[in-house]
Design a protein around this motif. Sequence first.
Motif, mmCIF file in Angstrom:
data_model
loop_
_atom_site.group_PDB
_atom_site.id
_atom_site.type_symbol
_atom_site.label_atom_id
_atom_site.label_comp_id
_atom_site.label_asym_id
_atom_site.label_seq_id
_atom_site.Cartn_x
_atom_site.Cartn_y
_atom_site.Cartn_z
ATOM 1 N N LYS A 92 6.177 10.506 3.766
ATOM 2 C CA LYS A 92 6.882 9.723 2.735
ATOM 3 C C LYS A 92 7.151 8.298 3.237
ATOM 4 N N LYS A 93 7.532 8.187 4.496
ATOM 5 C CA LYS A 93 7.790 6.847 5.058
ATOM 6 C C LYS A 93 6.510 6.019 5.084
ATOM 7 N N LYS A 95 3.953 6.358 3.025
ATOM 8 C CA LYS A 95 3.631 6.069 1.624
ATOM 9 C C LYS A 95 4.512 4.960 1.050
ATOM 10 N N ASP A 96 5.785 4.955 1.436
ATOM 11 C CA ASP A 96 6.754 4.025 0.842
ATOM 12 C C ASP A 96 6.924 2.715 1.599
ATOM 13 N N SER A 97 6.271 2.575 2.747
ATOM 14 C CA SER A 97 6.508 1.385 3.573
ATOM 15 C C SER A 97 5.215 0.604 3.836
ATOM 16 N N PRO A 98 5.022 -0.500 3.116
ATOM 17 C CA PRO A 98 3.855 -1.346 3.393
ATOM 18 C C PRO A 98 3.831 -1.841 4.839
ATOM 19 N N ASP A 99 5.012 -2.082 5.419
ATOM 20 C CA ASP A 99 5.064 -2.537 6.813
ATOM 21 C C ASP A 99 4.539 -1.459 7.770
ATOM 22 N N LEU A 100 4.927 -0.212 7.513
ATOM 23 C CA LEU A 100 4.439 0.875 8.365
ATOM 24 C C LEU A 100 2.938 1.076 8.162
ATOM 25 N N GLN A 103 1.336 -1.585 10.159
ATOM 26 C CA GLN A 103 1.468 -1.289 11.595
ATOM 27 C C GLN A 103 0.454 -0.227 12.021
ATOM 28 N N ASN A 138 8.251 14.041 2.089
ATOM 29 C CA ASN A 138 9.308 13.898 3.087
ATOM 30 C C ASN A 138 9.290 15.061 4.083
#
Length: 161
Positions: A92-93, A95-100, A103, A138
């Motif tokens: 989930k992180k 999917k929801d985080s363009p920064d991740l 990275q 999640n």
Amino acid sequence: MDTQKQFQTYENPELIGKGLDGFVYRISENHVAKIDEDVTFIDSLKHQYDICKKLYEKSISVPKPEGVFQIQIKGIPIPAFIMQFIEGFNIKKIKDSPDLMKQLKLSADDVNRICYLHTAEVIKAERLGFHPTDGGYNNGIWSPSENKNYLIDFSYWKETN
């Protein structure tokens, strides 16, 4: 291997996750301990272990379960569900985080594939008679080194067979 002695006392375990009803601590290089928020809920930990063990035995991608043991953290005895540590990232992180995503050097197509693989693993478990009340992203970890997804958190899973 004497598992009871291997999982005994941890003075400063690293808290690596918190869910709605529990905590996950990294207790060794290869293992984590899931502890319920209410430490008297040993039956919940046994349930999670039983579900994870059955899934593992049916080749569903889950961390290898070790058992439920009483461990000590800072001298306090606490029941814990011990399982394999998976080096990875919460789906989930990702999917929801363009920064991740950036990275990890993942494209949108890569993330869609990771999500697809997670959903496919949940469906595979359902076809084998398990009902994951919360099989969402999640409750999944993607391991880049293995390019593999793992289902986690079996608190509310049921076996329908």
